[in-house]
Design a protein around this motif. Structure first.
Motif, PDB file in Angstrom:
ATOM      1  N   UNK A 139       0.865  -1.186   0.000  1.00 37.93           N
ATOM      2  CA  UNK A 139       0.000   0.000   0.000  1.00 37.93           C
ATOM      3  C   UNK A 139       0.903   1.239   0.000  1.00 37.93           C
ATOM      4  N   UNK A 140       0.387   2.325  -0.531  1.00 35.50           N
ATOM      5  CA  UNK A 140       1.162   3.558  -0.716  1.00 35.50           C
ATOM      6  C   UNK A 140       0.488   4.673   0.079  1.00 35.50           C
ATOM      7  N   UNK A 141       1.312   5.444   0.779  1.00 38.14           N
ATOM      8  CA  UNK A 141       0.813   6.590   1.555  1.00 38.14           C
ATOM      9  C   UNK A 141       1.718   7.791   1.284  1.00 38.14           C
ATOM     10  N   UNK A 142       1.067   8.964   1.187  1.00 37.76           N
ATOM     11  CA  UNK A 142       1.813  10.213   0.979  1.00 37.76           C
ATOM     12  C   UNK A 142       2.087  10.823   2.342  1.00 37.76           C
ATOM     13  N   UNK A 143       3.381  11.021   2.623  1.00 40.72           N
ATOM     14  CA  UNK A 143       3.759  11.573   3.904  1.00 40.72           C
ATOM     15  C   UNK A 143       3.391  13.068   3.956  1.00 40.72           C
ATOM     16  N   UNK A 144       2.960  13.568   5.102  1.00 39.20           N
ATOM     17  CA  UNK A 144       2.612  15.007   5.190  1.00 39.20           C
ATOM     18  C   UNK A 144       3.831  15.872   4.902  1.00 39.20           C
ATOM     19  N   UNK A 145       3.555  17.014   4.278  1.00 42.18           N
ATOM     20  CA  UNK A 145       4.645  17.943   3.955  1.00 42.18           C
ATOM     21  C   UNK A 145       5.149  18.612   5.234  1.00 42.18           C
ATOM     22  N   UNK A 146       6.352  19.091   5.151  1.00 40.57           N
ATOM     23  CA  UNK A 146       6.949  19.749   6.310  1.00 40.57           C
ATOM     24  C   UNK A 146       6.150  21.017   6.656  1.00 40.57           C
ATOM     25  N   UNK A 147       5.959  21.267   7.881  1.00 36.24           N
ATOM     26  CA  UNK A 147       5.217  22.453   8.325  1.00 36.24           C
ATOM     27  C   UNK A 147       3.728  22.259   8.301  1.00 36.24           C
ATOM     28  N   UNK A 148       3.241  21.103   7.920  1.00 37.68           N
ATOM     29  CA  UNK A 148       1.811  20.838   7.922  1.00 37.68           C
ATOM     30  C   UNK A 148       1.084  21.430   6.747  1.00 37.68           C
ATOM     31  N   UNK A 149       1.811  21.900   5.680  1.00 36.96           N
ATOM     32  CA  UNK A 149       1.137  22.478   4.505  1.00 36.96           C
ATOM     33  C   UNK A 149       0.384  21.402   3.760  1.00 36.96           C
ATOM     34  N   UNK A 150      -0.778  21.783   3.232  1.00 38.80           N
ATOM     35  CA  UNK A 150      -1.594  20.821   2.503  1.00 38.80           C
ATOM     36  C   UNK A 150      -1.080  20.690   1.090  1.00 38.80           C
ATOM     37  N   UNK A 151      -0.778  19.441   0.680  1.00 40.97           N
ATOM     38  CA  UNK A 151      -0.226  19.202  -0.652  1.00 40.97           C
ATOM     39  C   UNK A 151      -1.350  19.057  -1.664  1.00 40.97           C
ATOM     40  N   UNK A 152      -1.113  19.589  -2.898  1.00 45.32           N
ATOM     41  CA  UNK A 152      -2.140  19.444  -3.944  1.00 45.32           C
ATOM     42  C   UNK A 152      -2.077  18.073  -4.613  1.00 45.32           C
ATOM     43  N   UNK A 153      -1.306  17.168  -4.079  1.00 44.73           N
ATOM     44  CA  UNK A 153      -1.179  15.848  -4.703  1.00 44.73           C
ATOM     45  C   UNK A 153      -1.594  14.765  -3.715  1.00 44.73           C
ATOM     46  N   UNK A 167       9.863   6.477  -0.914  1.00 47.25           N
ATOM     47  CA  UNK A 167      10.250   6.984  -2.233  1.00 47.25           C
ATOM     48  C   UNK A 167      10.119   8.523  -2.246  1.00 47.25           C
ATOM     49  N   UNK A 168      11.122   9.202  -2.793  1.00 48.57           N
ATOM     50  CA  UNK A 168      11.108  10.676  -2.900  1.00 48.57           C
ATOM     51  C   UNK A 168      10.864  11.072  -4.362  1.00 48.57           C
ATOM     52  N   UNK A 169       9.820  11.863  -4.579  1.00 41.43           N
ATOM     53  CA  UNK A 169       9.452  12.316  -5.940  1.00 41.43           C
ATOM     54  C   UNK A 169       9.513  13.849  -5.969  1.00 41.43           C
ATOM     55  N   UNK A 170      10.310  14.408  -6.895  1.00 38.58           N
ATOM     56  CA  UNK A 170      10.438  15.865  -7.061  1.00 38.58           C
ATOM     57  C   UNK A 170       9.668  16.291  -8.310  1.00 38.58           C
ATOM     58  N   UNK A 171       8.693  17.208  -8.155  1.00 38.80           N
ATOM     59  CA  UNK A 171       7.877  17.708  -9.270  1.00 38.80           C
ATOM     60  C   UNK A 171       8.139  19.223  -9.438  1.00 38.80           C
ATOM     61  N   UNK A 172       8.329  19.612 -10.697  1.00 34.72           N
ATOM     62  CA  UNK A 172       8.520  21.059 -11.037  1.00 34.72           C
ATOM     63  C   UNK A 172       7.274  21.562 -11.737  1.00 34.72           C
ATOM     64  N   UNK A 173       6.650  22.576 -11.172  1.00 32.16           N
ATOM     65  CA  UNK A 173       5.440  23.152 -11.772  1.00 32.16           C
ATOM     66  C   UNK A 173       5.863  24.203 -12.796  1.00 32.16           C
ATOM     67  N   UNK A 174       5.395  24.059 -14.019  1.00 28.80           N
ATOM     68  CA  UNK A 174       5.724  24.988 -15.125  1.00 28.80           C
ATOM     69  C   UNK A 174       4.431  25.515 -15.709  1.00 28.80           C
ATOM     70  N   UNK A 175       4.586  26.625 -16.434  1.00 29.45           N
ATOM     71  CA  UNK A 175       3.413  27.183 -17.097  1.00 29.45           C
ATOM     72  C   UNK A 175       2.968  26.262 -18.212  1.00 29.45           C
ATOM     73  N   UNK A 176       1.734  26.432 -18.659  1.00 30.41           N
ATOM     74  CA  UNK A 176       1.162  25.513 -19.652  1.00 30.41           C
ATOM     75  C   UNK A 176       1.925  25.543 -20.952  1.00 30.41           C
TER      76      UNK A 176
END
Length: 817
Positions: free
Chosen positions: A609-623, A664-673
């Motif tokens: 099973x897969x779980x997304x760990x909470x982001x640092x500082x308690x920020x809500x992730x859009x993923x 697992x660590x996944x790095x995503x870069x948000x770019x313009x459309x």
């Protein structure tokens, strides 16, 4: 008295020896010889080995031997030439007394095989005994008034020989007063009687002395003599007289004391005191007869006074005197012959001689077990004995000679059924009522190794958890052998073979005495699911017998492998964290990446099973990450407030106890459309600007794919059921190597199946390469546009071994929107 020199006796013995040495006959299994008595040591009797049909060379190997009940070593056999010869002095009179027939019964016994022959050696009488009188002088008181022809019985002589050698003739020394007469008594021979031939005159001859000589009929003749002292009495001139000179009486043995035997009646012609008579036993009557019978001196009654036993003596001769009271007294004589009749008062006697005990259970029918002899001291029908054996036993009695039997095996023996037989031999005579005697013999059956060790069942199933400590006890086999002693001593061993590239003995061992099976090394479920082998049980008999049992050792899985992350080819980035551009224009639910992981365990231990760990500082992730597929998708539309670089930590966890994890660590870069990478044709479906017609077409394709997957799944389930049924019904064949079953974990929440073990597993029951029972292939579906993302993995439960041979299959049941 005549005396013969030794030379004349030897000459006579030699003549008899020449006549009798070759006399023998065979009948009813008996060989008969004759030999004179008193022959010297070494005298030839007969060629016994030749007459019995035995070879000289086999006498010693077959343990040729003689047995003679109560006769010691009178006869012996020379084992070199097979001749029966006289070993020691044979005295017929000492051996058989006055019996008319005298024989020595021999049993000749040889082994390999056991045979018993009966030989009878008749001992011939020679004239070696002279007649003898019981006293050296007989006194007779005879009144002078006795009439002519008066008779005076004398005591006869006796001769220990038999036949013609014991026939006696008497002669009286010459005199003028008496002549000798002979009385032939029934079955008692001749007895001398003095007959008065001339009137006596006491005044002229007050006493007379005569010589009575007895001569036997042997050659040479022997004689014996006795002095007759005759006292001539005066006065009383009428003696009492009996009505008979000899009385014959028959009576049964065991008559009670005081039983009347006979009432004698004598008469005297005188009157007064000269007529009174007194009865008494004659001086010739032996003390033994005086103890047996009692005489009433007044009445003349003879009664029983002691036990009368036919077996001791069957006749008694009683001499009775009757004396009057005259002066001088006158005496008359008579003889009472008492014949004793036999009664059945002696039970038979049984003698058992064991020869071959214990008896092997595989002994052949007809094997001689023991020799039995029976006897009865009674005579006639009372002494005729028949033998019988306990019924319902595998033995029987075989008559070998008169009153001799062999106990032989009548049917096959089985020690495991009956180990000991208590036999009772019953001997019964022909009397009325009959008497019987019994003798017991215990026949022990010796064990032979005719039973192999047997296991309770032909196959055992053993479950062992993997990672067991080396040398741990996993099972105990036990076989039972119905035999006894060393034939039942069971030892255990492995049936050695190869398990893949290694010997079976490197995995397991079995204790030779206890049958305990030990695992020599830790077992690994991921390498070996099933270890099938055989254990052999052998007894210690000669030759040894054995049997095998099959053990199926199932290695149970434990959660000893943490999830392993799979690197994706084509992922971009460098260093510790990898980045992937994601367009800010994507909407909610768009899949931006996928984490792939496998677990080398099986079952729940491999269900990930897969779980997304909470982001640092308690920020809500859009993923978010799908629980069972590992797909990372957006939870909402991205906006300018979202950080341009998103670092996601995905925790991969199995369902074992305790659960093992990897990160697992996944790095995503948000770019313009406008800066978003152009999706390839393979992932164009579901991208920005896709038309409704393409979406509709994709929906139709998904419907067909679902139907196809369901059909394939049903077919696979049916195939697995049929395969399992066939395997259960077919016996396991040694030397086959069964493949490991892939464990399928269904992630129903997202509609996908994951093959949890991605290498082939071996289920080893023999030699040969492994074969896959099930091969699952991914259908040719256009995948959702999922960018390949490299991940840096970290296993919390253990290091990933990087083993090759893994196959990962994933069916996407959730299509891209």
């Amino acid at each position: 008295m005549l005396v013969y020199t030794p030379s004349s006796l030897i000459a006579r013995h030699g003549l008899l020896l020449l006549l009798l040495l070759a006399a023998w006959k065979a009948g009813s299994g008996q060989v008969r010889y004759s030999v004179p008595e008193e022959t010297k040591h070494g005298t030839f009797v007969g060629r016994i080995a030749q007459d019995l049909g035995l070879e000289l060379a086999e006498l010693v190997p077959r343990l040729f031997r003689l047995a003679s009940k109560g006769h010691g070593n009178l006869l012996e056999v020379n084992l070199q030439n097979g001749i029966l010869f006289v070993n020691s002095r044979i005295d017929r009179e000492e051996l058989c007394g006055r019996s008319a027939e005298c024989s020595i019964h021999l049993e000749v016994i040889v082994d390999r095989p056991l045979q018993v022959f009966h030989v009878e050696v008749e001992v011939k009488d020679i004239n070696d005994n002279a007649p003898i009188f019981s006293v050296s002088e007989q006194k007779l008181s005879i009144p002078e008034s006795r009439l002519l022809d008066s008779r005076f019985p004398l005591e006869g002589a006796s001769d220990a020989d038999v036949g013609e050698n014991a026939v006696l003739t008497y002669r009286l020394s010459p005199n003028e007063f008496f002549i000798l007469d002979i009385i032939n008594k029934k079955d008692k021979g001749k007895f001398p009687v003095l007959v008065l031939g001339k009137m006596l005159d006491r005044e002229e001859n007050p006493q007379l002395q005569l010589l009575l000589t007895a001569t036997d009929g042997g050659k040479p003749e022997y004689t014996g003599s006795v002095t007759l002292l005759i006292l001539v009495l005066d006065a009383n001139d009428n003696a009492p007289i009996f009505d008979r000179s000899v009385y014959e009486v028959k009576m049964y043995e065991n008559s009670a004391n005081q039983t009347l035997v006979i009432w004698l009646n004598a008469s005297d012609a005188d009157e007064g005191i000269n007529k009174e008579m007194i009865y008494s036993f004659s001086a010739l009557v032996s003390p033994s007869i005086r103890r047996k019978f009692l005489m009433n001196e007044k009445t003349g009654e003879i009664r029983v006074n002691d036990a009368i036993d036919f077996e001791d003596s069957n006749t008694y001769e009683i001499h009775v005197d009757v004396t009057d009271r005259g002066n001088p007294p006158m005496v008359s004589h008579c003889t009472v012959l008492v014949e004793v009749l036999d009664e059945n008062d002696n039970p038979p006697e049984v003698v058992i001689t064991s020869l071959a005990l214990p008896v092997q259970e595989d002994a052949q029918v007809g094997t001689v077990i023991a020799l039995i002899s029976v006897s009865d001291r009674d005579s006639g029908a009372n002494g005729q004995v028949t033998c019988s054996l306990t019924p319902q036993v595998p033995f029987k009695l075989v008559s070998t000679f008169k009153n001799y039997y062999s106990l032989v095996l009548d049917s096959a023996l089985d020690r495991e059924s009956v180990a000991n037989y208590a036999l009772v031999v019953t001997a019964r005579d022909g009397g009325s009522p009959s008497l019987s005697a019994t003798a017991s013999v215990s026949v022990e059956v010796a064990d032979v190794n005719d039973n192999a060790p047997a296991f309770a069942q032909p196959e055992y199933t053993v479950f062992v958890k993997e990672n067991n400590p080396p040398g741990c006890h996993i099972f105990t086999v036990s076989a039972r052998d119905a035999d006894a002693q060393e034939n039942a001593l069971v030892s255990y061993s492995l049936v050695e073979r190869r398990v893949g590239e290694r010997a079976l003995s490197s995995y397991v061992s079995v204790h030779a005495e206890s049958g305990k099976v030990y695992a020599l090394q830790p077992l690994d479920h991921e390498e070996l699911e099933l270890l099938q082998f055989q254990v052999s049980a052998r007894d210690a008999g000669v030759p040894p017998l054995g049997s095998n049992v099959t053990l199926q050792v199932f290695v149970l899985d434990e959660n000893d492998n943490a999830p392993a992350l799979l690197p994706l080819p084509g992922a971009r980035g460098g260093g510790g964290a990898l980045s992937e551009p994601v367009s800010r224009a994507v909407g909610a639910g768009h899949v931006v990446a996928k984490v792939r992981a496998v677990d080398a365990d099986s079952g729940y231990n491999a269900w990930l099973s897969y779980e997304l760990q909470p982001a640092a500082g308690g920020a809500r992730s859009p993923f978010r990450v799908a629980l069972y597929t590992g797909e990372i998708s957006t939870t909402r539309a991205l906006d300018e407030a979202d950080a341009p670089r998103q670092r996601l930590l995905v925790l991969v966890k199995d369902h074992g106890e305790p659960a093992l994890t990897a990160t697992a660590t996944v790095l995503l870069s948000l770019v313009e459309s406008g800066q978003a990478p152009r999706p390839s044709s393979r992932v164009s479906a579901g991208g920005a600007g896709a038309g409704e017609g393409a979406g509709a077409a994709l929906v139709d394709v998904n419907v067909y794919l679902i139907v196809a997957i369901c059909a394939v799944s049903s077919l696979l389930v049916l195939t697995l059921l049929l395969s399992t049924a066939l395997r259960c019904s077919a016996p396991p064949s040694e030397g086959a190597c069964g493949p490991g079953k892939p464990t399928l974990v269904c992630s129903s929440a997202v509609g996908s199946w994951s093959h949890s073990q991605q290498r082939r597993q071996r289920v080893c029951s023999g030699e040969g390469p492994p074969k896959a029972d099930l091969m699952a292939f991914s259908p040719s579906l256009p995948p959702c546009p999922v960018p390949d993302v490299e991940m840096e993995g970290e296993s919390s439960g253990g290091d990933y071994s990087g083993k090759v041979g893994y196959y990962f299959f994933n069916f996407h049941m959730l299509l891209c929107e």
